[in-house]
Design a protein around this motif. Structure first.
Motif, PDB file in Angstrom:
ATOM      1  N   GLU A  63       0.801  -1.219   0.000  1.00  0.00           N
ATOM      2  CA  GLU A  63       0.000   0.000   0.000  1.00  0.00           C
ATOM      3  C   GLU A  63       0.837   1.274   0.000  1.00  0.00           C
ATOM      4  OE1 GLU A  63      -2.755  -3.136   0.797  1.00  0.00           O
ATOM      5  OE2 GLU A  63      -0.761  -2.739   1.541  1.00  0.00           O
ATOM      6  N   PHE A  64       1.977   1.286   0.700  1.00  0.00           N
ATOM      7  CA  PHE A  64       2.768   2.519   0.728  1.00  0.00           C
ATOM      8  C   PHE A  64       4.253   2.313   0.462  1.00  0.00           C
ATOM      9  CE2 PHE A  64       1.909   1.524   5.288  1.00  0.00           C
ATOM     10  CZ  PHE A  64       3.167   1.057   5.624  1.00  0.00           C
ATOM     11  N   GLY A  65       4.689   1.123   0.132  1.00  0.00           N
ATOM     12  CA  GLY A  65       6.096   0.897  -0.196  1.00  0.00           C
ATOM     13  C   GLY A  65       6.969   0.721   1.029  1.00  0.00           C
ATOM     14  N   HIS A  66       8.148   1.330   0.996  1.00  0.00           N
ATOM     15  CA  HIS A  66       9.143   1.196   2.063  1.00  0.00           C
ATOM     16  C   HIS A  66       9.216   2.479   2.882  1.00  0.00           C
ATOM     17  CE1 HIS A  66      12.882  -0.146   3.961  1.00  0.00           C
ATOM     18  NE2 HIS A  66      13.274   1.103   3.834  1.00  0.00           N
ATOM     19  N   LEU A  67       9.055   2.347   4.200  1.00  0.00           N
ATOM     20  CA  LEU A  67       9.172   3.477   5.118  1.00  0.00           C
ATOM     21  C   LEU A  67      10.132   3.107   6.242  1.00  0.00           C
ATOM     22  CD1 LEU A  67       5.392   4.397   5.588  1.00  0.00           C
ATOM     23  CD2 LEU A  67       7.044   5.546   4.112  1.00  0.00           C
ATOM     24  N   THR A  68      10.705   4.114   6.867  1.00  0.00           N
ATOM     25  CA  THR A  68      11.562   3.875   8.025  1.00  0.00           C
ATOM     26  C   THR A  68      11.038   4.697   9.193  1.00  0.00           C
ATOM     27  OG1 THR A  68      13.076   5.643   7.367  1.00  0.00           O
ATOM     28  CG2 THR A  68      13.629   3.399   6.657  1.00  0.00           C
ATOM     29  N   GLY A  69      11.384   4.249  10.399  1.00  0.00           N
ATOM     30  CA  GLY A  69      10.938   4.956  11.590  1.00  0.00           C
ATOM     31  C   GLY A  69      11.632   4.448  12.826  1.00  0.00           C
ATOM     32  N   VAL A  70      11.103   4.860  13.970  1.00  0.00           N
ATOM     33  CA  VAL A  70      11.667   4.505  15.271  1.00  0.00           C
ATOM     34  C   VAL A  70      10.529   3.984  16.147  1.00  0.00           C
ATOM     35  CG1 VAL A  70      12.795   5.431  17.332  1.00  0.00           C
ATOM     36  CG2 VAL A  70      13.446   6.267  15.075  1.00  0.00           C
ATOM     37  N   VAL A  71      10.807   2.917  16.891  1.00  0.00           N
ATOM     38  CA  VAL A  71       9.802   2.357  17.798  1.00  0.00           C
ATOM     39  C   VAL A  71       9.538   3.373  18.908  1.00  0.00           C
ATOM     40  CG1 VAL A  71       9.259   0.490  19.418  1.00  0.00           C
ATOM     41  CG2 VAL A  71      10.480  -0.017  17.298  1.00  0.00           C
ATOM     42  N   GLN A  72       8.295   3.809  19.012  1.00  0.00           N
ATOM     43  CA  GLN A  72       7.882   4.780  20.028  1.00  0.00           C
ATOM     44  C   GLN A  72       7.401   4.067  21.288  1.00  0.00           C
ATOM     45  OE1 GLN A  72       8.311   7.977  19.445  1.00  0.00           O
ATOM     46  NE2 GLN A  72       7.449   8.717  21.351  1.00  0.00           N
ATOM     47  N   TRP A  73       6.699   2.925  21.105  1.00  0.00           N
ATOM     48  CA  TRP A  73       6.189   2.137  22.226  1.00  0.00           C
ATOM     49  C   TRP A  73       5.940   0.716  21.755  1.00  0.00           C
ATOM     50  CZ3 TRP A  73       1.564   0.030  20.911  1.00  0.00           C
ATOM     51  CH2 TRP A  73       0.777   0.705  19.995  1.00  0.00           C
ATOM     52  N   TYR A  74       5.819  -0.194  22.702  1.00  0.00           N
ATOM     53  CA  TYR A  74       5.428  -1.573  22.409  1.00  0.00           C
ATOM     54  C   TYR A  74       4.591  -2.094  23.562  1.00  0.00           C
ATOM     55  CZ  TYR A  74       9.473  -2.711  25.328  1.00  0.00           C
ATOM     56  OH  TYR A  74      10.375  -2.773  26.357  1.00  0.00           O
ATOM     57  N   ARG A  75       3.506  -2.790  23.210  1.00  0.00           N
ATOM     58  CA  ARG A  75       2.594  -3.378  24.200  1.00  0.00           C
ATOM     59  C   ARG A  75       2.113  -4.708  23.654  1.00  0.00           C
ATOM     60  NH1 ARG A  75       0.359   1.878  23.555  1.00  0.00           N
ATOM     61  NH2 ARG A  75       1.308   3.257  25.067  1.00  0.00           N
ATOM     62  N   GLY A  76       2.555  -5.777  24.243  1.00  0.00           N
ATOM     63  CA  GLY A  76       2.147  -7.099  23.771  1.00  0.00           C
ATOM     64  C   GLY A  76       2.607  -7.326  22.344  1.00  0.00           C
ATOM     65  N   ASP A  77       1.641  -7.599  21.457  1.00  0.00           N
ATOM     66  CA  ASP A  77       1.982  -7.877  20.066  1.00  0.00           C
ATOM     67  C   ASP A  77       1.888  -6.640  19.168  1.00  0.00           C
ATOM     68  OD1 ASP A  77      -0.761  -7.621  20.103  1.00  0.00           O
ATOM     69  OD2 ASP A  77      -1.144  -9.365  18.844  1.00  0.00           O
ATOM     70  N   LYS A  78       1.711  -5.456  19.758  1.00  0.00           N
ATOM     71  CA  LYS A  78       1.610  -4.220  18.977  1.00  0.00           C
ATOM     72  C   LYS A  78       2.796  -3.302  19.258  1.00  0.00           C
ATOM     73  CE  LYS A  78      -3.378  -4.194  18.813  1.00  0.00           C
ATOM     74  NZ  LYS A  78      -4.592  -3.577  19.323  1.00  0.00           N
TER      75      LYS A  78
END
Length: 101
Positions: A63-78
């Motif tokens: 849908e949008f190709g290749h993007l990069t970013g930084v993990v802001q938070w994680y909770r369980g499987d999200k």
């Protein structure tokens, strides 16, 4: 009446449900993009990749190709991913909203 915490977002989120792949230092996993905004993504992982806050990730999707970013938070499987604020990222997200919504 119980206290309810409300979170004001700087950028409105759009609920989505399409697949993609997230890759980081800990591994790679397919999953579902649960919501999307110009600033970030909520991604539900199929497999744990040991993503940690502050870790760089790349996201691939038809849908949008290749993007990069930084993990802001994680909770369980999200995980919440803050996207790189580049003009390329903005163009890809804008294109998604124009053609796939």
């Amino acid at each position: 009446m119980p206290y309810q915490q409300t979170i004001e977002r700087k950028v409105a989120r759009t609920t989505t449900k399409f697949t993609g792949t997230v890759t980081c230092k800990g591994g790679s996993s397919r999953g579902i993009v649960k919501d999307l905004s110009a600033a970030g993504i909520c991604f539900q992982l199929y497999f744990d990749i040991n993503a940690k806050t502050g870790q760089e990730v790349s996201i691939e999707s038809n849908e949008f190709g290749h993007l990069t970013g930084v993990v802001q938070w994680y909770r369980g499987d999200k995980i919440g991913i803050r996207l790189d604020p580049s003009s390329n990222t903005a163009a890809q997200i804008s294109s998604y909203f124009k053609y796939f919504r």
